[in-house]
Design a protein around this motif. Structure first.
Motif, PDB file in Angstrom:
ATOM      1  N   MET A   1       0.835  -1.179   0.000  1.00  0.00           N
ATOM      2  CA  MET A   1       0.000   0.000   0.000  1.00  0.00           C
ATOM      3  C   MET A   1       0.885   1.251   0.000  1.00  0.00           C
ATOM      4  O   MET A   1       1.821   1.355   0.764  1.00  0.00           O
ATOM      5  CB  MET A   1      -0.904   0.001   1.228  1.00  0.00           C
ATOM      6  N   LYS A   2       0.569   2.196  -0.876  1.00  0.00           N
ATOM      7  CA  LYS A   2       1.331   3.429  -0.969  1.00  0.00           C
ATOM      8  C   LYS A   2       0.935   4.381   0.155  1.00  0.00           C
ATOM      9  O   LYS A   2      -0.238   4.466   0.509  1.00  0.00           O
ATOM     10  CB  LYS A   2       1.039   4.129  -2.296  1.00  0.00           C
ATOM     11  N   PRO A   3       1.908   5.128   0.665  1.00  0.00           N
ATOM     12  CA  PRO A   3       1.558   6.175   1.631  1.00  0.00           C
ATOM     13  C   PRO A   3       0.692   7.221   0.941  1.00  0.00           C
ATOM     14  O   PRO A   3       0.803   7.408  -0.280  1.00  0.00           O
ATOM     15  CB  PRO A   3       2.908   6.765   2.024  1.00  0.00           C
ATOM     16  N   PRO A   4      -0.143   7.956   1.678  1.00  0.00           N
ATOM     17  CA  PRO A   4      -1.049   8.922   1.045  1.00  0.00           C
ATOM     18  C   PRO A   4      -0.335  10.060   0.331  1.00  0.00           C
ATOM     19  O   PRO A   4      -0.868  10.629  -0.599  1.00  0.00           O
ATOM     20  CB  PRO A   4      -1.874   9.461   2.220  1.00  0.00           C
ATOM     21  N   TRP A   5       0.894  10.389   0.710  1.00  0.00           N
ATOM     22  CA  TRP A   5       1.623  11.473   0.068  1.00  0.00           C
ATOM     23  C   TRP A   5       2.388  11.012  -1.158  1.00  0.00           C
ATOM     24  O   TRP A   5       2.950  11.819  -1.866  1.00  0.00           O
ATOM     25  CB  TRP A   5       2.599  12.123   1.057  1.00  0.00           C
ATOM     26  N   ASP A   6       2.432   9.744  -1.416  1.00  0.00           N
ATOM     27  CA  ASP A   6       3.275   9.192  -2.467  1.00  0.00           C
ATOM     28  C   ASP A   6       2.785   9.549  -3.862  1.00  0.00           C
ATOM     29  O   ASP A   6       3.513  10.103  -4.658  1.00  0.00           O
ATOM     30  CB  ASP A   6       3.357   7.670  -2.288  1.00  0.00           C
ATOM     31  N   GLY A   7       1.571   9.209  -4.192  1.00  0.00           N
ATOM     32  CA  GLY A   7       1.039   9.478  -5.516  1.00  0.00           C
ATOM     33  C   GLY A   7       1.747   8.725  -6.621  1.00  0.00           C
ATOM     34  O   GLY A   7       1.610   9.039  -7.786  1.00  0.00           O
ATOM     35  N   GLY A   8       2.549   7.717  -6.276  1.00  0.00           N
ATOM     36  CA  GLY A   8       3.273   6.952  -7.276  1.00  0.00           C
ATOM     37  C   GLY A   8       4.553   7.619  -7.751  1.00  0.00           C
ATOM     38  O   GLY A   8       5.197   7.150  -8.669  1.00  0.00           O
ATOM     39  N   ASN A   9       4.944   8.715  -7.119  1.00  0.00           N
ATOM     40  CA  ASN A   9       6.117   9.466  -7.527  1.00  0.00           C
ATOM     41  C   ASN A   9       7.340   8.935  -6.789  1.00  0.00           C
ATOM     42  O   ASN A   9       7.478   9.102  -5.587  1.00  0.00           O
ATOM     43  CB  ASN A   9       5.901  10.950  -7.221  1.00  0.00           C
ATOM     44  N   LEU A  10       8.241   8.276  -7.523  1.00  0.00           N
ATOM     45  CA  LEU A  10       9.426   7.683  -6.910  1.00  0.00           C
ATOM     46  C   LEU A  10      10.362   8.739  -6.309  1.00  0.00           C
ATOM     47  O   LEU A  10      11.040   8.473  -5.318  1.00  0.00           O
ATOM     48  CB  LEU A  10      10.189   6.843  -7.920  1.00  0.00           C
ATOM     49  N   VAL A  11      10.411   9.909  -6.901  1.00  0.00           N
ATOM     50  CA  VAL A  11      11.265  10.964  -6.361  1.00  0.00           C
ATOM     51  C   VAL A  11      10.795  11.350  -4.967  1.00  0.00           C
ATOM     52  O   VAL A  11      11.592  11.438  -4.032  1.00  0.00           O
ATOM     53  CB  VAL A  11      11.296  12.192  -7.298  1.00  0.00           C
ATOM     54  N   VAL A  12       9.501  11.572  -4.816  1.00  0.00           N
ATOM     55  CA  VAL A  12       8.953  11.936  -3.508  1.00  0.00           C
ATOM     56  C   VAL A  12       9.220  10.827  -2.510  1.00  0.00           C
ATOM     57  O   VAL A  12       9.659  11.087  -1.384  1.00  0.00           O
ATOM     58  CB  VAL A  12       7.437  12.247  -3.609  1.00  0.00           C
ATOM     59  N   THR A  13       8.990   9.609  -2.898  1.00  0.00           N
ATOM     60  CA  THR A  13       9.216   8.467  -2.005  1.00  0.00           C
ATOM     61  C   THR A  13      10.654   8.445  -1.509  1.00  0.00           C
ATOM     62  O   THR A  13      10.912   8.253  -0.323  1.00  0.00           O
ATOM     63  CB  THR A  13       8.892   7.149  -2.727  1.00  0.00           C
ATOM     64  N   ARG A  14      11.579   8.657  -2.400  1.00  0.00           N
ATOM     65  CA  ARG A  14      13.003   8.594  -2.034  1.00  0.00           C
ATOM     66  C   ARG A  14      13.466   9.812  -1.248  1.00  0.00           C
ATOM     67  O   ARG A  14      14.447   9.741  -0.520  1.00  0.00           O
ATOM     68  CB  ARG A  14      13.845   8.397  -3.276  1.00  0.00           C
ATOM     69  N   LEU A  15      12.789  10.932  -1.394  1.00  0.00           N
ATOM     70  CA  LEU A  15      13.188  12.145  -0.691  1.00  0.00           C
ATOM     71  C   LEU A  15      12.540  12.305   0.689  1.00  0.00           C
ATOM     72  O   LEU A  15      12.945  13.185   1.445  1.00  0.00           O
ATOM     73  CB  LEU A  15      12.854  13.376  -1.535  1.00  0.00           C
ATOM     74  N   GLY A  17      12.816  10.753   3.460  1.00  0.00           N
ATOM     75  CA  GLY A  17      13.776  10.693   4.560  1.00  0.00           C
ATOM     76  C   GLY A  17      14.528  12.006   4.722  1.00  0.00           C
ATOM     77  O   GLY A  17      14.740  12.483   5.841  1.00  0.00           O
ATOM     78  N   VAL A  18      14.901  12.604   3.600  1.00  0.00           N
ATOM     79  CA  VAL A  18      15.586  13.897   3.628  1.00  0.00           C
ATOM     80  C   VAL A  18      14.656  14.969   4.184  1.00  0.00           C
ATOM     81  O   VAL A  18      15.048  15.778   5.030  1.00  0.00           O
ATOM     82  CB  VAL A  18      16.072  14.290   2.211  1.00  0.00           C
ATOM     83  N   PHE A  19      13.411  14.970   3.727  1.00  0.00           N
ATOM     84  CA  PHE A  19      12.449  15.951   4.222  1.00  0.00           C
ATOM     85  C   PHE A  19      12.250  15.814   5.725  1.00  0.00           C
ATOM     86  O   PHE A  19      12.264  16.800   6.460  1.00  0.00           O
ATOM     87  CB  PHE A  19      11.089  15.800   3.526  1.00  0.00           C
ATOM     88  N   LYS A  20      12.061  14.594   6.173  1.00  0.00           N
ATOM     89  CA  LYS A  20      11.814  14.365   7.599  1.00  0.00           C
ATOM     90  C   LYS A  20      12.994  14.784   8.457  1.00  0.00           C
ATOM     91  O   LYS A  20      12.820  15.273   9.565  1.00  0.00           O
ATOM     92  CB  LYS A  20      11.468  12.898   7.843  1.00  0.00           C
ATOM     93  N   ALA A  21      14.202  14.592   7.955  1.00  0.00           N
ATOM     94  CA  ALA A  21      15.397  14.969   8.718  1.00  0.00           C
ATOM     95  C   ALA A  21      15.646  16.477   8.686  1.00  0.00           C
ATOM     96  O   ALA A  21      16.151  17.045   9.649  1.00  0.00           O
ATOM     97  CB  ALA A  21      16.616  14.232   8.169  1.00  0.00           C
ATOM     98  N   SER A  22      15.287  17.128   7.597  1.00  0.00           N
ATOM     99  CA  SER A  22      15.613  18.541   7.447  1.00  0.00           C
ATOM    100  C   SER A  22      14.585  19.492   8.049  1.00  0.00           C
ATOM    101  O   SER A  22      14.936  20.602   8.449  1.00  0.00           O
ATOM    102  CB  SER A  22      15.819  18.882   5.975  1.00  0.00           C
TER     103      SER A  22
END
Length: 81
Positions: A1-15, A17-22
């Motif tokens: 199941m995809k997270p609600p913020w994902d939208g199928g966008n691999l860039v968002v998925t991979r980023l 962790g960076v967003f959460k840390a920054s």
């Protein structure tokens, strides 16, 4: 199941962790000055995406990132970081 913020966008998925840390660092450096602007510009981007208007979504996020960069530079100069 995809997270609600994902939208199928691999860039968002991979980023995420960076967003959460920054985000906590940005909040500390800017004294929470970015909270309202961030909410406003993300709503604008989401509305543009929903309206299938990629130019408006791009512009909203571009302005958000430019504003954040300026506030972060100002915050680091003020705090002597």
């Amino acid at each position: 199941m995809k997270p609600p913020w994902d939208g199928g966008n691999l860039v968002v998925t991979r980023l995420m962790g960076v967003f959460k840390a920054s985000v906590p660092l940005f909040i500390d450096v800017t004294g929470k000055k970015l909270v309202e602007e961030t909410i406003h510009t993300h709503h604008g981007a989401a509305d543009a995406i929903e309206a299938h208007n990629p130019t408006a979504a791009h512009d909203a996020m571009y302005l958000h990132l430019a504003y954040n960069r300026n506030m972060i530079v100002e915050g680091t100069q003020t705090k002597g970081i």
